[in-house]
Design an enzyme around this catalytic site. Structure first.
Site, PDB file in Angstrom:
ATOM      1  N   GLY A 271       0.809  -1.215   0.000  1.00  0.00           N
ATOM      2  CA  GLY A 271       0.000   0.000   0.000  1.00  0.00           C
ATOM      3  C   GLY A 271       0.838   1.257   0.000  1.00  0.00           C
ATOM      4  CB  ALA A 272       1.918   3.617   1.692  1.00  0.00           C
ATOM      5  CG  MET A 273       8.578   2.012   2.300  1.00  0.00           C
ATOM      6  SD  MET A 273       8.501   0.910   3.733  1.00  0.00           S
ATOM      7  CE  MET A 273       9.855   1.565   4.706  1.00  0.00           C
ATOM      8  CD  GLU A 274       7.405   2.386   7.373  1.00  0.00           C
ATOM      9  OE1 GLU A 274       7.901   1.582   8.163  1.00  0.00           O
ATOM     10  OE2 GLU A 274       6.574   2.069   6.508  1.00  0.00           O
ATOM     11  CG  ASN A 275      10.776   4.962   1.833  1.00  0.00           C
ATOM     12  OD1 ASN A 275      11.264   3.891   2.111  1.00  0.00           O
ATOM     13  ND2 ASN A 275       9.923   5.115   0.819  1.00  0.00           N
ATOM     14  CG  HIS A 307      -0.152   2.990   8.675  1.00  0.00           C
ATOM     15  ND1 HIS A 307      -0.658   1.965   9.441  1.00  0.00           N
ATOM     16  CD2 HIS A 307       1.098   2.589   8.311  1.00  0.00           C
ATOM     17  CE1 HIS A 307       0.242   1.005   9.543  1.00  0.00           C
ATOM     18  NE2 HIS A 307       1.325   1.363   8.856  1.00  0.00           N
ATOM     19  CD  GLU A 308       2.701   4.053   5.182  1.00  0.00           C
ATOM     20  OE1 GLU A 308       3.865   3.921   5.570  1.00  0.00           O
ATOM     21  OE2 GLU A 308       1.897   3.104   5.099  1.00  0.00           O
TER      22      GLU A 308
END
Length: 889
Positions: A271-275, A307-308
């Protein structure tokens, strides 16, 4: 060097402090060259340096260790890249001097098409296909981009320089500090990052547009996407700015970086990535289109962004020490995202919707093949499998349970102290418990260890005996067997009214509570008024109801004795219970029925009590239950299947008719989401009026894509209805849907079509759809939307298709994505024969990334096989089903 092979963790001879990374991608050749200098501290005597690398070609002649403070270079006598262990071993002829040094390595790699490491994503610009270069490093794929100490505890700072085509945008975690153009190339240097783990390093290179805004603190926030789609980033941008401001207050600490970029990537595995400072998203999780996005899309974007951004504190600033503690990142980010969404959009009632998260966690954790929240990870290849409903959903649910036990103020104060104490460092679960315990004065570690260190959860059996409530806990398993776990359970209960409540810790297997002081008659009159409606199972409706686990804040199930269960059913009908409690009663009852702990008849009578239900989340739970019961009933009682379906149509029609197909002025966000779900369910059940109206509206939509007859919230329902009515004689609906898919450039619309195509009742068409999924027309990331929509009639052909195409599939997909093929196609079956077939087929075809998922999928099949047998053996079920199907109201 053999001594270093097969180890789960890197040795700590040396500690990286600062990486200087230069990357030069070739977007046409899909390759890249890199140069790395990493400053490190040699902390123990060693002749070896061992770090992570995989799928890289290292230039051995470039490798040199430079000793700080005096001019000495030491070159390794041997360099070995161990692909199986994903490590690079360098052996030197002499001991490396203790203290600071620097390791230089030149290397090359491939911009792969696996959506992991440093990879390529494609998009169209002016009708021409282009590539962009993207990184996705979590959990352990930074090693596919540059050699590194690729474990979360090895934190360091990062200086990144990119050489890219001059017309492209180049992004990384930090702002640009220098840009030099030299002909058709430019060199972009980024500000050195704060200390962080390798999995959070990020790079994006492509032709991009953006919208931007600033927080009250002055932090620049941008949403990047394909050129021409910038306006679709405005909603996520607004959510991000407001969320950063909220978290600054909640965590008592502002966002720590000078900028935040969020980028929509056309090809993105999850879904997504919190870099850190450069958050990457699948397009459907970031871009919102007023004309084509449904209310559910809007809500998902808000929660995913929240969330991210929570990870910028929980995960990026304070990082788990090892993947055993992944839940510290994901469980907290999931929980906090609902906190933020509730603050920003209170009318969405997201804390009621949070019960969907709890229910998913309970479902997975009811399997014998579940795992503890804190799970031992022995190798990088095993990490992918714990990015599941245990780490995310159970993790979030037990956090909510703890917050409810400690109180919101104490909990918030403790979290702020925890973040302050461990900022720029790593932490374990025990570190969090220690801070919470100190701040609250409660025995947090004692309570919570029973929830994080063992798998599963309890079912609390409760019965009323004279004036005492008797409690007994045992581990709940969906198979119906009793496990041997035991928990410290925060029990909450109320009697007859929410003003009459009690809470205590159930610290042993059996306990009791005197009810004399809890008796309240505040709701007795309303119960008596409803008392004569539908009492088919005995019980005195005039007696007070008793509800455990108030608002479902605890991560456990409850089974009531027959008398207490009957009272609760009457309380549901009388409207005495909160939406969260109505949800909990239904979800627990469904799970108990599947496990053989109560009859299907009792579940159906309870479902009938929800006929007048209006709450979105509760109705969503009811819709899911009807679908799952209908499928298993079709296998167990094929001769009664039509009666079961008719009962469910009657049950859902009440709400569907109230909402209709057309939205009303000032309609709520929740009604918009509910309309779509109800119409999809009725379409799947074959409700003639719904299907006819859906097809009519779809035809109007084909003639005019801007028609108000088929807005985004009801579009999928129409697509499903079209596929349910497709036949060999008339394939026009299927062909038309493919045309919609091919004509749109919006990811959300493509996903909507893909998730509908396999609903066909014609196995041959399902097979055609599955083969379409494997064509270049469908992005690798999107195939799973289609696989989870396979009709019951298409199960067999899908299983054969999976086996026939397994070699291709297992080469094309890996990790979590490969595991999804297994779960989506194996899990829907409900016979031991199919479970045996799956075990036999995969006995020689497994890999570490899908072992747990395979076992869980096969266990689900066996659980349903057992449930089928229970239903077949249930006395009187035929009469109950027929009576409910034809009951008049």
């Amino acid at each position: 060097m053999e001594m270093f092979k097969g180890q789960a963790r890197l040795p700590d001879f040396a500690i990286p402090r600062r990486y200087d990374i230069k990357l030069k991608p070739d977007l046409s050749a899909c390759s890249f060259a890199g140069a790395l200098v990493v400053e490190l501290d040699v902390v123990r005597e060693t002749k070896f340096l061992i770090l992570n690398a995989v799928e890289l070609v290292v230039d051995d002649s470039s490798v040199v260790f430079k000793v700080s403070n005096y001019d000495k270079e030491i070159r390794p006598k041997e360099i070995v890249l161990v692909e199986d262990d994903e490590i690079l071993i360098m052996g030197f002829a002499e001991l490396l001097p203790l203290g600071r040094g620097a390791l230089a390595i030149d290397f090359e790699g491939t911009l792969n098409d696996k959506m992991r490491g440093f990879y390529r994503s494609s998009y169209e610009y002016n009708g021409e296909k282009r590539n962009m270069a993207v990184t996705q490093f979590e959990a352990a794929d930074a090693r596919r981009c540059f050699p590194c100490w690729d474990e979360p505890a090895f934190k360091a700072t990062f200086q990144i320089t990119l050489q890219v085509p001059s017309q492209l945008v180049a992004l990384s975690n930090m702002p640009v500090v220098q840009e030099e153009i030299n002909g058709h190339l430019k060199t972009v240097t980024f500000q050195e990052s704060p200390i962080m783990s390798t999995y959070l390093v990020a790079v994006v290179i492509g032709l991009l547009d953006y919208v931007e805004a600033f927080t009250p603190e002055g932090t620049r926030v941008r949403v990047y996407c394909q050129v021409g789609k910038a306006r679709l980033g405005n909603f996520a941008l607004d959510v991000a700015v407001r969320t950063l401001d909220l978290y600054k207050v909640y965590f008592s600490l502002p966002y720590t970086l000078p900028k935040l970029d969020m980028v929509a990537i056309p090809d993105f595995a999850l879904g997504a990535m919190e870099n850190y400072g450069l958050v990457t998203y699948r397009e459907t999780a970031l871009l919102y289109d007023d004309q084509n996005s449904a209310a559910a899309n809007k809500q998902r974007i808000a929660i995913v962004v929240a969330h991210e951004l929570a990870h910028q504190w929980f995960g990026n600033l304070v990082t788990m020490e090892w993947w055993t503690h992944l839940w510290l990142n994901e469980g907290f980010a999931t929980w906090v995202s609902y906190l933020a969404a509730d603050h920003l959009f209170p009318d969405w009632k997201v804390w009621t919707q949070f019960l969907d998260q709890t229910a998913e966690g309970l479902r997975l954790d009811g399997l014998a093949e579940s795992h503890p929240i804190e799970v031992e990870v022995n190798h990088a290849r095993e990490i992918d499998e714990i990015f599941d409903a245990i780490s995310y959903r159970k993790g979030a649910a037990v956090i909510r349970m703890l917050q409810n036990y400690l109180g919101p103020e104490s909990f918030q104060r403790s979290l702020a102290s925890y973040i302050k104490k461990f900022a720029s460092s790593n932490a374990k679960t025990e570190d969090l418990w220690a801070v919470l315990e100190k701040e609250s004065g409660e025995p947090v570690k004692m309570i919570m260890s029973s929830w994080t260190k063992q798998k599963g959860y309890p079912v609390v059996y409760v019965k009323l005996k004279d004036t005492k409530l008797e409690f007994e806990q045992s581990q709940f398993l969906s198979s119906g067997l009793d496990g041997d776990g035991e928990w410290i359970v925060p029990i909450t209960l109320c009697c007859g009214s929410y003003t009459s409540r009690k809470s205590f810790l159930l610290q042993k297997k059996i306990d009791n509570l005197d009810m004399v002081d809890l008796v309240s008659s505040s709701d007795e009159a309303s119960l008596q008024e409803k008392g004569n409606q539908g009492n088919r199972q005995g019980g005195n409706p005039s007696l007070q109801w008793i509800k455990l686990n108030i608002d479902q804040t605890g991560f456990y199930r409850v089974q009531y004795d027959d008398e207490l269960a009957a009272r609760l059913r009457f309380a549901v009908e009388a409207g005495c219970l909160s939406a969260t409690d109505r949800f909990g009663i239904l979800d627990d009852s469904f799970a108990l029925c599947m496990a053989g702990k109560q009859t299907l008849s009792s579940l159906l009578f309870l479902m009938n009590a929800y006929r007048e239900e209006t709450d979105y989340t509760v109705l969503s739970c009811l819709i899911e239950a009807t679908g799952r019961v209908a499928k298993v009933a079709a296998d167990a009682l094929p001769e009664l299947s039509n009666h079961v379906v008719q009962f469910f149509i009657n049950l859902l029609q009440v709400s569907a008719e109230k909402l209709g197909w057309e939205s009303r002025g000032n309609e709520s966000h929740l009604d918009a989401m509910l309309r779509g779900e109800l119409l999809i369910a009725l379409s799947e059940f074959g409700h003639d009026m719904t299907q006819t109206e859906a097809v009519r509206r779809f035809k109007a939509f084909l003639d005019d894509r801007n028609t108000s007859l088929l807005p985004p919230d009801t579009r999928k329902a129409a697509y499903v209805a079209v596929m349910r009515t497709v036949s060999h004689a008339d394939r026009s609906g299927y062909e038309s849907l493919l045309r919609v898919y091919r004509e749109t450039d919006l990811s959300m619309e493509k996903v909507r079509v893909l998730s509908s195509l396999a609903h066909s009742p014609e196995p041959e068409i399902v097979l055609e759809v599955l083969n379409f999924f494997l064509t270049p027309e469908v992005r690798s990331q999107d195939i799973f939307h289609g696989l989870y929509g396979i009709s019951a009639e298409g199960r067999e052909v899908a299983w054969k298709w999976l086996k026939d195409n397994w070699d291709h599939i297992s080469k094309t997909w890996s990790g979590l994505l490969l595991a999804r093929f297994v779960s989506s196609i194996v899990s829907p079956f409900s016979s031991d024969e199919k479970a045996d077939e799956a075990e036999e087929f995969f006995s020689s075809r497994t890999n570490p990334a899908m072992v747990r998922t395979l076992k869980q999928s096969i266990e689900r099949v066996r659980i349903k096989a057992k449930w089928v047998q229970c239903i077949r053996n249930e006395k009187g079920i035929a009469e109950v089903v027929k009576e409910l199907a034809h009951r008049k109201y």
